[in-house]
Design a protein around this motif. Structure first.
Motif, PDB file in Angstrom:
ATOM      1  N   VAL A 232       0.832  -1.203   0.000  1.00 13.46           N
ATOM      2  CA  VAL A 232       0.000   0.000   0.000  1.00 13.46           C
ATOM      3  C   VAL A 232       0.870   1.258   0.000  1.00 13.46           C
ATOM      4  O   VAL A 232       0.669   2.184  -0.795  1.00 13.46           O
ATOM      5  N   VAL A 243      -7.048   0.126  -4.886  1.00 14.01           N
ATOM      6  CA  VAL A 243      -7.585  -0.321  -3.596  1.00 14.01           C
ATOM      7  C   VAL A 243      -7.015  -1.702  -3.261  1.00 14.01           C
ATOM      8  O   VAL A 243      -7.031  -2.609  -4.101  1.00 14.01           O
ATOM      9  N   LEU A 244      -6.508  -1.849  -2.059  1.00 24.18           N
ATOM     10  CA  LEU A 244      -6.055  -3.164  -1.608  1.00 24.18           C
ATOM     11  C   LEU A 244      -7.232  -3.910  -0.995  1.00 24.18           C
ATOM     12  O   LEU A 244      -8.013  -3.347  -0.232  1.00 24.18           O
ATOM     13  N   SER A 246      -7.752  -7.627   0.992  1.00 28.16           N
ATOM     14  CA  SER A 246      -7.014  -8.756   1.544  1.00 28.16           C
ATOM     15  C   SER A 246      -7.895  -9.549   2.496  1.00 28.16           C
ATOM     16  O   SER A 246      -9.113  -9.315   2.582  1.00 28.16           O
ATOM     17  N   TRP A 256      -1.883  -0.734   9.588  1.00 30.36           N
ATOM     18  CA  TRP A 256      -2.038   0.700   9.330  1.00 30.36           C
ATOM     19  C   TRP A 256      -0.737   1.445   9.606  1.00 30.36           C
ATOM     20  O   TRP A 256      -0.359   2.360   8.884  1.00 30.36           O
ATOM     21  N   ALA A 259       1.427   0.748   6.565  1.00 25.62           N
ATOM     22  CA  ALA A 259       0.891   1.283   5.311  1.00 25.62           C
ATOM     23  C   ALA A 259       0.779   2.804   5.316  1.00 25.62           C
ATOM     24  O   ALA A 259       0.979   3.448   4.291  1.00 25.62           O
ATOM     25  N   ALA A 263      -3.746   3.626   3.599  1.00 25.85           N
ATOM     26  CA  ALA A 263      -4.518   2.397   3.817  1.00 25.85           C
ATOM     27  C   ALA A 263      -6.012   2.668   3.904  1.00 25.85           C
ATOM     28  O   ALA A 263      -6.815   1.726   3.921  1.00 25.85           O
ATOM     29  N   THR A 266      -8.945   0.399   2.435  1.00 23.74           N
ATOM     30  CA  THR A 266      -8.550  -0.999   2.243  1.00 23.74           C
ATOM     31  C   THR A 266      -9.695  -1.914   2.669  1.00 23.74           C
ATOM     32  O   THR A 266     -10.321  -1.714   3.718  1.00 23.74           O
ATOM     33  N   TRP A 358     -10.994  -0.437   6.170  1.00 24.00           N
ATOM     34  CA  TRP A 358     -10.072   0.250   7.072  1.00 24.00           C
ATOM     35  C   TRP A 358     -10.270   1.759   6.962  1.00 24.00           C
ATOM     36  O   TRP A 358     -10.361   2.315   5.871  1.00 24.00           O
ATOM     37  N   TYR A 363     -10.493  -0.975  11.652  1.00 30.72           N
ATOM     38  CA  TYR A 363     -11.383  -1.562  10.651  1.00 30.72           C
ATOM     39  C   TYR A 363     -12.770  -1.755  11.233  1.00 30.72           C
ATOM     40  O   TYR A 363     -12.961  -1.984  12.423  1.00 30.72           O
TER      41      TYR A 363
END
Length: 366
Positions: A232, A243-244, A246, A256, A259, A263, A266, A358, A363
Motif C-alpha cells: 500500500v 484499492v487493496l 485482503s 495501518w 501502510a 490504507a 482498504t 479500514w 477496521y
C-alpha cells in the motif's frame, strides 16, 4: 514412641487433605512470538493467558491448574515442528495454535502421532482439516469460505474494475488468493495480473510499476500484514490509488502503522467482530482493563480454551482422545464467539465471513 509416630502420620495425612491440589495441566500456545508476525503471536498469547487466568479462578480444568507454555515458531514450518516436539516432550496434551497454516499443517502431524489435541485459532487453509486427523480443530473459518466471500463482494460491488491477484507463496496466502480467483473466475471476471511475491522483501517497486502499467483498480492480496502494508505504501508513493483487498492476515493495527494513511479504504474479509458479541462483553472488558484491544485472533484463542474446558467438564476427563471424540460429536460450545459446534473434520459447522473497510487506523464491518 509408636503412638507419637502414628499421630504424626495422621496429622500429615490431615494436612495433605487440607491443602489444595498442586497438579497442573499444561496447555501449549504455539505461534510467532518473534519475527515479522509477532503481533499475531501476541494475540494468541493474550487470549490464552486471559482464558487460563479465568479458568484457574474457577478451579482449573477438572480441579487442575492450567499452566500456559509458550512456544515460539517464528512463522517457520521447521521451527513449528520443533516447538511441537518440545511440547510433546514436556507433557503438553493440549495446544492452542499455531497461527500460520504453513506451520500448523506440519506441526499437526507431530501432535497426531503423540495424541495431542491442537486447536488453531487462525490457520484457515483447508488442508489442515482435510487429512483425516482426529485431533485437529480450528475456531476460525476456512479459505474456501473466505475466498468465496471476497469473490462475491468483488463481483457485486466492483464490476468493471481491473483486478490483480498477488500472493506470498505460502499455504495461507496462495490458498486464499486461489480461492478468491476461483470465485471471481466462476463469475466471469478474469484477473489482469496473477503472481507471487517473496515474503520478507522490502522493495516491491517492480510489481507496483506493473500494476500501474496495467491500470489495476483493485489489488487482491493473499498474505500477511507486513507485506500488505508495504504494498500500500509503495503504491501510494508511485501515485497509484489502487484499492487493496485482503483477508484476515491483516487484522492488526500494525497494518495501518506500516501502510500509513494510504490504507484508508482498504477492504478485508474476517469473521463477524467478536468484540461486539454480547457473550464476549465481560471478557472484552477484562482485556480493556489491562489495556489490551482483543482484536484479530485474541478471542478466537480464548474460545479454543473454552472448548477444552467445556469438553473436559462434559467428559469428566482430561484424556485428549475422549475430549476429541466429544468435540467431534456435534456438541455445542458456548464461547465468546457465540455458540460453536464442529464437524467430523474439526471445522466449525457455520462460517461467518464478512467484509470490512479500514479507516482512521482501524477496521469496521461494512
Amino acid at each position: 514412641m509408636k503412638k507419637l509416630l502414628l499421630a504424626g502420620i495422621a496429622l500429615g495425612a490431615m494436612v495433605a487433605m487440607a491443602m489444595p491440589a498442586s497438579a497442573q495441566v499444561k496447555v501449549g500456545v504455539g505461534g510467532p512470538i518473534t519475527g515479522p508476525n509477532a503481533t499475531f503471536g501476541a494475540q494468541l498469547k493474550n487470549g490464552a493467558e486471559q482464558w487460563a487466568a479465568d479458568v484457574n479462578a474457577k478451579g482449573g480444568l477438572m480441579g487442575e491448574k492450567v499452566e500456559i507454555v509458550i512456544g515460539d515458531d517464528a512463522s517457520k514450518p521447521e521451527q513449528g515442528v520443533s516447538v511441537a516436539n518440545k511440547f510433546i516432550a514436556d507433557g503438553v496434551k493440549f495446544v492452542l495454535g499455531h497461527f500460520n497454516s504453513g506451520v500448523s499443517i506440519p506441526a499437526s502431524e507431530q501432535y497426531a502421532e503423540a495424541g495431542v489435541i491442537a486447536i488453531s485459532p487462525a490457520s484457515t487453509n483447508p488442508k489442515l482439516t482435510e487429512r483425516g486427523l482426529t485431533n485437529v480443530f480450528r475456531t476460525c473459518g476456512r479459505d474456501d469460505q473466505q475466498g468465496a466471500t471476497a469473490g462475491e463482494y468483488i463481483l457485486k460491488n466492483l464490476q468493471g474494475k481491473k483486478i490483480a491477484i498477488v500472493h506470498d507463496k505460502t499455504p495461507y496466502g496462495k490458498g486464499l488468493a486461489d480461492e478468491t480467483k476461483k470465485s471471481i473466475n466462476a463469475g466471469g471476471v478474469t484477473e489482469v495480473i496473477y503472481e507471487g511475491i517473496n515474503p520478507g522483501e522490502k522493495d516491491y517497486t517492480a510489481l507496483v510499476s506493473k500494476l500501474k502499467g496495467a491500470g489495476v483498480d483493485v489489488l487482491y492480496y493473499g498474505g500477511l500484514h507486513t507485506e500488505a502494508g508495504l504494498l500500500v505504501r509503495q503504491m501510494r508513493d508511485q501515485g497509484l490509488k489502487t484499492v487493496l483487498f485482503s483477508g484476515d492476515g491483516i487484522t492488526d493495527k500494525e497494518f495501518w502503522t506500516i501502510a500509513g494513511p494510504g490504507a484508508e479504504g482498504t477492504l478485508m474479509t474476517f469473521g463477524s467482530d467478536p468484540r461486539k458479541i454480547p457473550a464476549a462483553a465481560a471478557v472484552v472488558e477484562e482485556f480493556k482493563k489491562k489495556g489490551i484491544d482483543p482484536e484479530g485472533y485474541v478471542l478466537y484463542t480464548y474460545a479454543a480454551g473454552q472448548m477444552l474446558q467445556q469438553a473436559a467438564d462434559a467428559t469428566k476427563s482430561l484424556d485428549p482422545k475422549k475430549i476429541a471424540e466429544y468435540i467431534h460429536s456435534g456438541a455445542k460450545f458456548d464461547t465468546v464467539l457465540g455458540t460453536l459446534s464442529f464437524d467430523k473434520k474439526g471445522d466449525r459447522t457455520s462460517g461467518d465471513y464478512v467484509v470490512y473497510v479500514w479507516k482512521d487506523g482501524g477496521y469496521s464491518e461494512l
